[in-house]
Design a protein around this motif. Structure first.
Motif, mmCIF file in Angstrom:
data_model
loop_
_atom_site.group_PDB
_atom_site.id
_atom_site.type_symbol
_atom_site.label_atom_id
_atom_site.label_comp_id
_atom_site.label_asym_id
_atom_site.label_seq_id
_atom_site.Cartn_x
_atom_site.Cartn_y
_atom_site.Cartn_z
ATOM 1 N N VAL A 86 0.869 -1.136 -0.286
ATOM 2 C CA VAL A 86 -0.271 -0.190 0.441
ATOM 3 C C VAL A 86 0.832 1.618 0.061
ATOM 4 O O VAL A 86 1.543 1.457 0.835
ATOM 5 N N LYS A 87 0.359 2.370 -1.148
ATOM 6 C CA LYS A 87 1.514 2.820 -0.758
ATOM 7 C C LYS A 87 0.298 4.449 -0.877
ATOM 8 O O LYS A 87 -0.776 4.044 -1.401
ATOM 9 N N VAL A 88 0.612 6.153 -0.632
ATOM 10 C CA VAL A 88 0.468 7.209 -0.840
ATOM 11 C C VAL A 88 0.835 7.963 -1.529
ATOM 12 O O VAL A 88 1.959 8.223 -1.548
ATOM 13 N N TYR A 89 0.887 8.174 -2.590
ATOM 14 C CA TYR A 89 1.678 8.707 -3.648
ATOM 15 C C TYR A 89 1.778 10.320 -2.763
ATOM 16 O O TYR A 89 1.018 11.329 -2.255
ATOM 17 N N PRO A 90 2.887 11.204 -3.395
ATOM 18 C CA PRO A 90 2.776 13.019 -2.553
ATOM 19 C C PRO A 90 1.999 12.945 -3.564
ATOM 20 O O PRO A 90 1.450 12.941 -4.861
ATOM 21 N N LEU A 91 1.302 14.520 -3.025
ATOM 22 C CA LEU A 91 0.432 15.185 -4.032
ATOM 23 C C LEU A 91 1.181 15.854 -5.369
ATOM 24 O O LEU A 91 0.073 15.743 -6.087
ATOM 25 N N GLY A 92 2.046 15.861 -5.388
ATOM 26 C CA GLY A 92 2.825 16.617 -6.703
ATOM 27 C C GLY A 92 2.679 17.629 -7.158
ATOM 28 O O GLY A 92 2.642 19.057 -7.860
ATOM 29 N N PHE A 93 1.951 18.910 -6.127
ATOM 30 C CA PHE A 93 1.554 20.149 -6.298
ATOM 31 C C PHE A 93 2.364 21.240 -4.405
ATOM 32 O O PHE A 93 2.296 20.456 -3.033
ATOM 33 N N GLY A 94 2.209 22.423 -4.867
ATOM 34 C CA GLY A 94 3.021 23.080 -3.563
ATOM 35 C C GLY A 94 4.599 22.310 -2.900
ATOM 36 O O GLY A 94 5.262 22.005 -3.551
ATOM 37 N N ALA A 95 4.166 22.265 -2.133
ATOM 38 C CA ALA A 95 5.544 21.559 -0.916
ATOM 39 C C ALA A 95 5.163 20.476 -1.124
ATOM 40 O O ALA A 95 6.115 19.430 -0.594
ATOM 41 N N ASP A 96 4.456 19.629 -1.384
ATOM 42 C CA ASP A 96 4.290 18.328 -1.179
ATOM 43 C C ASP A 96 4.876 17.400 -2.875
ATOM 44 O O ASP A 96 3.778 16.980 -3.576
ATOM 45 N N LEU A 97 5.260 17.768 -3.307
ATOM 46 C CA LEU A 97 6.314 17.182 -4.426
ATOM 47 C C LEU A 97 7.474 15.982 -4.240
ATOM 48 O O LEU A 97 7.786 15.463 -2.680
ATOM 49 N N SER A 98 7.755 14.754 -5.259
ATOM 50 C CA SER A 98 8.828 13.512 -5.163
ATOM 51 C C SER A 98 9.581 14.334 -5.752
ATOM 52 O O SER A 98 10.054 15.414 -6.605
ATOM 53 N N PRO A 99 10.917 12.933 -5.667
ATOM 54 C CA PRO A 99 12.046 13.644 -5.701
ATOM 55 C C PRO A 99 12.425 14.073 -7.143
ATOM 56 O O PRO A 99 13.692 14.658 -7.836
ATOM 57 N N PHE A 100 11.604 13.582 -7.910
ATOM 58 C CA PHE A 100 11.508 13.830 -9.238
ATOM 59 C C PHE A 100 11.107 15.259 -10.178
ATOM 60 O O PHE A 100 11.145 15.106 -11.157
ATOM 61 N N GLN A 101 10.035 15.846 -9.112
ATOM 62 C CA GLN A 101 9.528 17.046 -9.310
ATOM 63 C C GLN A 101 10.565 18.186 -9.078
ATOM 64 O O GLN A 101 10.401 19.383 -8.196
ATOM 65 N N VAL A 102 11.595 18.513 -9.591
ATOM 66 C CA VAL A 102 12.861 19.434 -9.682
ATOM 67 C C VAL A 102 13.458 19.752 -11.582
ATOM 68 O O VAL A 102 12.845 18.969 -12.612
#
Length: 262
Positions: A86-102
């Motif tokens: 079971v996983k919860v993804y980062p939202l992908g907006f604001g400060a809740d980004l994944s390490p690939f959102q750079v």
């Protein structure tokens, strides 16, 4: 006398059996025999009820399991590693980004390469013989055949789309100026579409009241039932092809073509 029977000590009896009992009045043995005959239909009720229940359960089970068995599970050399988590993804907006959102950088390129660069694999003949499609032997690596788990191809495709979105950093992936890149990215977008629909994630996004905006808003940080990627990635690294694949060399082999080839 009713044609449907009368109520006796033995219960409701059918007309034919009742006529036998009236003919046998005064004869104790005949009366016992008649009562036995009149009780038989009711003695069958529990048996008939059990049969109906069993058939109903069997029918429901058949309807429930049929979708799971209608389509054969296709063999994969990594199928023994599949496990759910079971996983919860980062939202992908604001400060809740994944390490690939750079921003694009050599470090980001390396992070993507680490996901799939080993994706072209070598598998033994015994595994190749179980694939739903025939694959080719690897020149210079006797006894091994070329293969690729589609998850690595999908990651490659997504990375190509990512680079096409930043043509200033990746001019070779500028789909406005490079026809071959445009075709490649078009293939990748559609392949990812197929993959998303194929896996059909049924995790549920919900709406919750947001007092800040005074309205209900979607809550996308939800749990997903996922396949654990790390064992698959480890398998890919351990089975990476050892030599450069020369696709200009044809090797005749005795690996049979599967009868259900697609």
């Amino acid at each position: 006398m009713s044609n449907w029977g009368v109520v006796t000590e033995a219960g409701l009896t059918c007309a034919p059996y009742e006529s036998l009992s009236t003919d046998a009045v005064g004869d104790e043995s005949d009366e016992k025999h008649t009562r036995l005959r009149t009780s038989r239909p009711w003695g069958l009720v529990p048996i008939l009820f059990a049969i109906i229940c069993f058939q109903s359960v069997a029918l429901v089970a058949a309807l429930y399991w049929r979708p799971l068995t209608a389509t054969p599970r296709l063999y994969s050399p990594a199928q023994h590693l599949v496990e759910e988590t079971v996983k919860v993804y980062p939202l992908g907006f604001g400060a809740d980004l994944s390490p690939f959102q750079v921003p694009s950088s050599p470090a980001l390129d390396q992070a993507w390469e680490d996901l799939y660069s080993f994706g072209i694999s070598r598998i033994p003949k015994s595994a190749a013989a179980q694939l739903p499609n025939k694959t080719s032997p690897i020149p210079g690596d006797p006894g091994f055949y070329i293969a690729e788990l589609d998850v690595f191809h999908e990651l490659h495709c997504l990375n190509m789309v990512r680079m096409a979105l930043d043509p200033d950093y990746y001019p070779e992936w500028n789909i406005k100026t490079n026809e071959r890149s445009r075709e490649h990215v078009s293939h990748c977008v559609d392949w990812i579409r197929h993959a998303i629909m194929c896996h059909s994630d049924t995790s549920v996004i919900v709406w919750q009241w947001n007092s800040r905006y005074n309205q209900s808003t979607p809550k996308a940080r939800i749990p997903h039932t996922c396949r654990n990627f790390e064992p698959i990635r480890e398998w890919g690294m351990q089975n990476a092809m050892l030599v450069d694949y020369n696709d200009t060399i044809h090797i005749e082999d005795d690996l049979p073509v599967p009868p259900y080839v697609f």
